[in-house]
Write a protein that holds these residues in place. Structure first.
Motif, PDB file in Angstrom:
ATOM      1  N   MET A   1       0.834  -1.179   0.000  1.00  0.00           N
ATOM      2  CA  MET A   1       0.000   0.000   0.000  1.00  0.00           C
ATOM      3  C   MET A   1       0.880   1.246   0.000  1.00  0.00           C
ATOM      4  SD  MET A   1      -3.316  -0.609   2.134  1.00  0.00           S
ATOM      5  CE  MET A   1      -4.525  -1.436   1.177  1.00  0.00           C
ATOM      6  N   SER A   2       0.393   2.255  -0.592  1.00  0.00           N
ATOM      7  CA  SER A   2       1.151   3.499  -0.685  1.00  0.00           C
ATOM      8  C   SER A   2       1.190   4.218   0.651  1.00  0.00           C
ATOM      9  CB  SER A   2       0.493   4.391  -1.740  1.00  0.00           C
ATOM     10  OG  SER A   2       1.154   5.623  -1.781  1.00  0.00           O
ATOM     11  N   SER A  62     -14.227  -0.801  -7.568  1.00  0.00           N
ATOM     12  CA  SER A  62     -13.367   0.102  -8.345  1.00  0.00           C
ATOM     13  C   SER A  62     -13.114   1.394  -7.582  1.00  0.00           C
ATOM     14  CB  SER A  62     -13.981   0.379  -9.709  1.00  0.00           C
ATOM     15  OG  SER A  62     -15.193   1.085  -9.578  1.00  0.00           O
ATOM     16  N   ALA A  65     -10.444   0.536  -5.080  1.00  0.00           N
ATOM     17  CA  ALA A  65      -9.162   0.353  -5.769  1.00  0.00           C
ATOM     18  C   ALA A  65      -8.581   1.699  -6.188  1.00  0.00           C
ATOM     19  CB  ALA A  65      -9.347  -0.549  -6.984  1.00  0.00           C
ATOM     20  N   ARG A  66      -9.425   2.612  -6.695  1.00  0.00           N
ATOM     21  CA  ARG A  66      -8.940   3.950  -7.077  1.00  0.00           C
ATOM     22  C   ARG A  66      -8.401   4.701  -5.865  1.00  0.00           C
ATOM     23  NH1 ARG A  66     -13.246   4.127 -10.407  1.00  0.00           N
ATOM     24  NH2 ARG A  66     -14.535   5.265  -8.910  1.00  0.00           N
ATOM     25  N   SER A  68      -7.127   3.392  -3.183  1.00  0.00           N
ATOM     26  CA  SER A  68      -5.871   2.767  -2.783  1.00  0.00           C
ATOM     27  C   SER A  68      -4.729   3.166  -3.713  1.00  0.00           C
ATOM     28  CB  SER A  68      -6.028   1.247  -2.780  1.00  0.00           C
ATOM     29  OG  SER A  68      -4.797   0.621  -2.520  1.00  0.00           O
ATOM     30  N   GLU A  69      -4.982   3.118  -5.016  1.00  0.00           N
ATOM     31  CA  GLU A  69      -3.926   3.415  -5.982  1.00  0.00           C
ATOM     32  C   GLU A  69      -3.573   4.903  -6.024  1.00  0.00           C
ATOM     33  OE1 GLU A  69      -5.241   1.656  -9.628  1.00  0.00           O
ATOM     34  OE2 GLU A  69      -4.777  -0.374  -8.951  1.00  0.00           O
ATOM     35  N   SER A  70      -4.475   5.759  -5.548  1.00  0.00           N
ATOM     36  CA  SER A  70      -4.162   7.192  -5.542  1.00  0.00           C
ATOM     37  C   SER A  70      -3.371   7.598  -4.310  1.00  0.00           C
ATOM     38  CB  SER A  70      -5.444   8.023  -5.631  1.00  0.00           C
ATOM     39  OG  SER A  70      -6.206   7.865  -4.452  1.00  0.00           O
ATOM     40  N   ASN A 174       2.919  -8.993  -9.605  1.00  0.00           N
ATOM     41  CA  ASN A 174       2.488  -7.919 -10.492  1.00  0.00           C
ATOM     42  C   ASN A 174       2.224  -8.409 -11.910  1.00  0.00           C
ATOM     43  OD1 ASN A 174       1.629  -5.324 -10.873  1.00  0.00           O
ATOM     44  ND2 ASN A 174       3.654  -4.525 -11.385  1.00  0.00           N
ATOM     45  N   ARG A 176      -0.750  -8.845 -13.931  1.00  0.00           N
ATOM     46  CA  ARG A 176      -2.176  -8.517 -13.919  1.00  0.00           C
ATOM     47  C   ARG A 176      -3.006  -9.426 -14.817  1.00  0.00           C
ATOM     48  NH1 ARG A 176      -3.316  -3.948 -11.006  1.00  0.00           N
ATOM     49  NH2 ARG A 176      -5.288  -3.539 -12.045  1.00  0.00           N
TER      50      ARG A 176
END
Length: 190
Positions: A1-2, A62, A65-66, A68-70, A174, A176
């Motif tokens: 996680m970021s 989604s 997920a957005r 988390s990825e941001s 990784n 996908r």
């Protein structure tokens, strides 16, 4: 996680996804009830409920997920997700513990109690044997054999465990494409 989320705990904005899921369940509940009674409207309501549910799942996942990825999630959010999953698994263990406890109680206590002398007045022909169809039922209970449907369901369950493990490792590496294929196969086997 970021780790870009800083030191604060991320609280998302209010969402419409829970009410969307509730509406889907409402349609599915009425659709199932009407379908069981062979009312034609039920099939349409059931299909509509499933469509809304699929829309809600894709939309909600989604969104998460957005987020988390941001980079909005930090270690504390990650820890909350892990605790949430741990509590979910704990409740599943408790549910199945209660289920098998009830089965044990029925087999070891209830069935013999129904066949004792005090209950012979109500059910004179009942014998305490397992599996039982119950008192007052004259036909013999025939359990399902281990081959056929049970073996097929076990094979499906084990195969879905393999495909979800494959998807997990693809996520860690990784990859996908393999992740999507593994999750699709797991969902299809479910």
């Amino acid at each position: 996680m970021s780790q870009q989320g800083g030191g604060h705990y991320y609280v998302p904005a209010p969402s419409t996804w829970p009410i969307t899921g509730s509406i889907a369940l409402l349609f599915m509940g009425f659709g199932a009830a009407l379908s069981v009674n062979r009312i034609p409207l039920g099939y349409g309501l059931l299909a509509t409920g499933f469509a809304i549910l699929v829309y809600m799942l894709f939309g909600w996942f989604s969104t998460v997920a957005r987020e988390s990825e941001s980079g909005k999630f930090n270690k504390q959010v990650d820890k909350s997700f892990r605790w949430g999953m741990s509590w979910f698994i704990f409740t599943e263990v408790m549910f199945f513990g209660a289920f098998f406890g009830a089965l044990y109680y029925m087999r070891m206590h209830s069935v013999p109690d129904l066949a004792d002398l005090n209950n012979k007045i109500l059910w004179p022909d009942f014998t305490a044997e397992w599996p039982t169809a119950g008192p007052g039922i004259t036909e013999k209970f025939m359990p399902m054999g281990p081959w056929g449907l049970p073996a097929f369901n076990t094979l499906l369950l084990l195969t879905s465990g393999v495909t979800v493990t494959w998807a997990h490792w693809a996520l860690k590496l990784n990859k996908r494409g393999q992740l999507k294929l593994g999750l699709f196969l797991t969902f299809a086997l479910g």
